[in-house]
Design an enzyme around this catalytic site. Structure first.
Site, mmCIF file in Angstrom:
data_model
loop_
_atom_site.group_PDB
_atom_site.id
_atom_site.type_symbol
_atom_site.label_atom_id
_atom_site.label_comp_id
_atom_site.label_asym_id
_atom_site.label_seq_id
_atom_site.Cartn_x
_atom_site.Cartn_y
_atom_site.Cartn_z
ATOM 1 N N HIS A 64 -54.802 30.974 -27.889
ATOM 2 C CA HIS A 64 -53.972 31.961 -27.192
ATOM 3 C C HIS A 64 -53.563 33.118 -28.110
ATOM 4 O O HIS A 64 -53.709 34.293 -27.762
ATOM 5 C CB HIS A 64 -52.736 31.276 -26.602
ATOM 6 C CG HIS A 64 -51.811 32.223 -25.905
ATOM 7 N ND1 HIS A 64 -52.139 32.844 -24.719
ATOM 8 C CD2 HIS A 64 -50.581 32.680 -26.235
ATOM 9 C CE1 HIS A 64 -51.141 33.640 -24.351
ATOM 10 N NE2 HIS A 64 -50.182 33.557 -25.248
ATOM 11 N N ARG A 85 -33.528 16.988 -8.971
ATOM 12 C CA ARG A 85 -33.315 18.421 -8.690
ATOM 13 C C ARG A 85 -32.722 19.179 -9.873
ATOM 14 O O ARG A 85 -32.073 20.201 -9.714
ATOM 15 C CB ARG A 85 -32.429 18.616 -7.457
ATOM 16 C CG ARG A 85 -33.034 18.045 -6.199
ATOM 17 C CD ARG A 85 -32.418 18.647 -4.966
ATOM 18 N NE ARG A 85 -32.998 18.046 -3.779
ATOM 19 C CZ ARG A 85 -32.546 16.949 -3.201
ATOM 20 N NH1 ARG A 85 -31.487 16.349 -3.695
ATOM 21 N NH2 ARG A 85 -33.132 16.473 -2.144
ATOM 22 N N HIS A 137 -55.706 37.249 -21.840
ATOM 23 C CA HIS A 137 -55.992 36.182 -20.873
ATOM 24 C C HIS A 137 -57.434 36.258 -20.395
ATOM 25 O O HIS A 137 -58.079 35.226 -20.176
ATOM 26 C CB HIS A 137 -55.055 36.285 -19.665
ATOM 27 C CG HIS A 137 -53.693 35.721 -19.934
ATOM 28 N ND1 HIS A 137 -52.575 36.113 -19.250
ATOM 29 C CD2 HIS A 137 -53.272 34.794 -20.819
ATOM 30 C CE1 HIS A 137 -51.523 35.459 -19.712
ATOM 31 N NE2 HIS A 137 -51.919 34.656 -20.664
ATOM 32 N N LYS A 141 -39.249 29.681 -18.907
ATOM 33 C CA LYS A 141 -40.488 29.515 -18.133
ATOM 34 C C LYS A 141 -41.027 28.115 -18.414
ATOM 35 O O LYS A 141 -41.262 27.765 -19.574
ATOM 36 C CB LYS A 141 -41.525 30.557 -18.533
ATOM 37 C CG LYS A 141 -41.295 31.915 -17.900
ATOM 38 C CD LYS A 141 -42.472 32.835 -18.151
ATOM 39 C CE LYS A 141 -42.216 34.203 -17.537
ATOM 40 N NZ LYS A 141 -43.275 35.184 -17.885
ATOM 41 N N ARG A 201 -38.983 42.199 -18.469
ATOM 42 C CA ARG A 201 -39.574 41.024 -19.134
ATOM 43 C C ARG A 201 -41.094 41.119 -19.221
ATOM 44 O O ARG A 201 -41.713 40.528 -20.116
ATOM 45 C CB ARG A 201 -39.145 39.738 -18.408
ATOM 46 C CG ARG A 201 -39.606 38.484 -19.139
ATOM 47 C CD ARG A 201 -38.932 37.216 -18.634
ATOM 48 N NE ARG A 201 -39.465 36.050 -19.309
ATOM 49 C CZ ARG A 201 -38.908 34.851 -19.320
ATOM 50 N NH1 ARG A 201 -37.770 34.657 -18.675
ATOM 51 N NH2 ARG A 201 -39.462 33.846 -19.959
ATOM 52 N N ASN A 217 -45.659 40.644 -22.044
ATOM 53 C CA ASN A 217 -47.079 40.378 -21.810
ATOM 54 C C ASN A 217 -47.977 41.376 -22.544
ATOM 55 O O ASN A 217 -49.172 41.441 -22.268
ATOM 56 C CB ASN A 217 -47.391 40.420 -20.304
ATOM 57 C CG ASN A 217 -46.717 39.279 -19.576
ATOM 58 O OD1 ASN A 217 -46.612 38.177 -20.110
ATOM 59 N ND2 ASN A 217 -46.223 39.540 -18.379
ATOM 60 N N LYS A 236 -36.738 38.187 -28.057
ATOM 61 C CA LYS A 236 -36.996 37.458 -26.812
ATOM 62 C C LYS A 236 -35.693 37.260 -26.039
ATOM 63 O O LYS A 236 -35.644 37.423 -24.819
ATOM 64 C CB LYS A 236 -37.661 36.114 -27.126
ATOM 65 C CG LYS A 236 -37.903 35.247 -25.900
ATOM 66 C CD LYS A 236 -39.318 35.275 -25.401
ATOM 67 C CE LYS A 236 -39.444 34.695 -24.007
ATOM 68 N NZ LYS A 236 -40.568 33.825 -23.797
ATOM 69 N N GLU A 278 -38.277 38.170 -14.558
ATOM 70 C CA GLU A 278 -39.397 39.112 -14.693
ATOM 71 C C GLU A 278 -39.522 40.062 -13.502
ATOM 72 O O GLU A 278 -40.589 40.236 -12.926
ATOM 73 C CB GLU A 278 -40.720 38.362 -14.926
ATOM 74 C CG GLU A 278 -41.767 39.234 -15.589
ATOM 75 C CD GLU A 278 -42.964 38.461 -16.140
ATOM 76 O OE1 GLU A 278 -42.777 37.453 -16.838
ATOM 77 O OE2 GLU A 278 -44.085 38.891 -15.864
ATOM 78 N N HIS A 302 -51.469 40.554 -23.529
ATOM 79 C CA HIS A 302 -51.818 39.339 -22.796
ATOM 80 C C HIS A 302 -52.778 39.599 -21.637
ATOM 81 O O HIS A 302 -53.506 38.699 -21.226
ATOM 82 C CB HIS A 302 -50.564 38.648 -22.253
ATOM 83 C CG HIS A 302 -49.756 37.967 -23.329
ATOM 84 N ND1 HIS A 302 -49.253 38.626 -24.426
ATOM 85 C CD2 HIS A 302 -49.365 36.667 -23.477
ATOM 86 C CE1 HIS A 302 -48.586 37.772 -25.195
ATOM 87 N NE2 HIS A 302 -48.640 36.583 -24.641
ATOM 88 N N GLU A 343 -47.650 36.629 -31.819
ATOM 89 C CA GLU A 343 -46.489 36.919 -30.967
ATOM 90 C C GLU A 343 -45.384 37.604 -31.787
ATOM 91 O O GLU A 343 -44.671 38.456 -31.285
ATOM 92 C CB GLU A 343 -45.940 35.641 -30.319
ATOM 93 C CG GLU A 343 -46.933 34.888 -29.428
ATOM 94 C CD GLU A 343 -47.156 35.521 -28.043
ATOM 95 O OE1 GLU A 343 -46.454 36.482 -27.672
ATOM 96 O OE2 GLU A 343 -48.070 35.034 -27.337
HETATM 97 N N1 GLY Z 1 -44.107 34.361 -22.616
HETATM 98 C C1 GLY Z 1 -43.662 35.460 -21.837
HETATM 99 C C2 GLY Z 1 -42.342 35.235 -21.197
HETATM 100 O O1 GLY Z 1 -41.664 34.291 -21.518
HETATM 101 O O2 GLY Z 1 -41.962 35.978 -20.342
#
Ligand code: GLY
Length: 367
Positions: free
Chosen positions: A275, A129, A262, A151, A251, A255, A237, A247, A258, A193
């Site tokens: 990417h 956990r 995508h 993430k 946040r 994107n 970041k 998010e 993106h 990026e």
């Molecule tokens: N790669 C986008 C984020 O971490 O929110």
């Protein structure tokens, strides 16, 4: 002269630091073990997760640094590549954790690019956990994006990153010198990026990139510019993530480029375009929409495009992709909310906003 910067990620429940340090790999163990309340207590077990190619290049240095600081380390190597970012690879990490009797106070260390980082983070989020994870990114993309912000996850056969969890690292250790061995195409992908941060958050970074003679290969950058690029991107970041960890709003500006990116990746079936290249194409298209809607000027869109070209990245949607297919795919994107595609629009250079007010016709005009 070795360079070192420490960037705080001030999340209320788990603050941590991103360290950008030349020879960072050799200092990793000491950094984890330092102080009265070390990030991971010396004597603890660490499961080092990597892939064979990265481990061959950087495994020994990492292991030495960790064992010299008093940790007991076991290694788990996973095959490289996005197609192995699956639950069966996670099972291999669990098997290694079980065999090694990894405990609650033990930690996992991810040494590799975004795939290794995302999978190790997810395994750490779920093993017992939740155990600590330390991110040691070795690609530019992982350094400035994937390793920071928590993430983690794997792909489902039906879509990228559909399975995952938020799990913040205890430490992100970036050693810029490892980029020396990163293939040029991957270096450029990471640069997409970096340019993104310049557009959506940090105008000074954008201008520093404009002032650079070349951006398309590691060897043309020089230590000072590389250090600036890494620290300012990580700072951007860290600032965004610490204001909106899960998010809920802000946040989503990360994107930028993106949404269309995508769609390009997916319609190309993740072949022929990586990417970062897809994000570069997506930023140029989003830039066109932004000009048409008055979010920024034609000149700013041109400046963005020139930077993307300078980094050796593509700017045009591959000719075999039909605009209608792209639109259909956009409707199924994770960024759809109440049936409307959410787009990130730059607001001049150095700021951005998320909007749902973009029509099919406006998207088609940009495509
Ligand atoms: N790669 C986008 C984020 O971490 O929110």
């Amino acid at each position: 002269m070795p360079m070192k910067s420490v960037i705080p990620v001030p999340l209320p429940h788990q603050p941590y630091e991103v360290v950008v340090a030349s020879d960072g790999l050799d200092h990793l163990g000491a950094w984890l073990a330092a102080g009265d309340s070390p990030l991971v207590k010396p004597g603890q077990k660490l499961l080092l997760v990597s892939n064979p190619a990265i481990f061959k290049q950087y495994g020994d240095r990492t292991l030495n640094s960790l064992t010299q600081a008093g940790y007991t380390v076991e290694t788990c190597l996973l095959p490289a590549g996005e197609r192995y970012k699956t639950l069966s690879s996670i099972q291999k990490i669990y098997d290694a954790a079980l065999g090694f009797h990894l405990e609650r106070k033990s930690a996992m260390v991810a040494l590799g690019g975004g795939v290794v980082g995302d999978m190790t983070g997810f395994a750490a989020a779920t093993w017992l956990r939740g155990v600590s994870v330390v991110q040691v990114p070795t690609s530019l993309l992982a350094m400035v994006d994937a390793s920071i912000g928590g993430k983690t996850g794997v792909n489902h056969p039906q879509g990228k990153n559909l399975i995952g969890a938020f799990h913040q690292p205890r430490l992100v250790m970036i050693d810029p010198l490892v980029l020396k061995t990163l293939p040029t195409r991957e270096f450029r992908a990471g640069m997409a990026e970096v340019i993104k941060y310049g557009v959506i958050w940090d105008r000074d970074l954008f201008e520093a990139l404009e002032a650079a003679p070349r951006l398309d290969q590691y060897r043309y950058l020089g230590d000072d510019l590389l250090h600036t690029i890494l620290t300012r991107s990580c700072q951007a970041k860290a600032e965004v993530v610490s204001q909106d960890e899960k998010e809920a709003g802000l946040r989503a500006i990360l994107n930028y480029g993106h949404t269309l990116g995508h769609a390009v990746e997916s319609l190309m079936q993740y072949r022929g375009v990586n990417h970062g290249e897809a994000v570069a194409i997506g930023m140029v298209a989003a830039g066109k929409i932004a000009t048409a809607l008055g979010y920024w000027t034609e000149t700013e869109a041109t400046r963005q495009r020139s930077l993307i070209e300078k980094a050796g990245l593509p700017t045009e949607i591959p000719s075999q992709l039909a605009a209608d297919d792209m639109l259909t795919l956009l409707q199924g994107d994770k960024k759809v909310e109440d049936g409307q595609v959410r787009f990130v629009m730059p607001q001049g250079l150095g700021a951005a906003v998320v909007t749902g007010n973009i029509t099919r016709e406006q998207i088609l005009a940009a495509l």
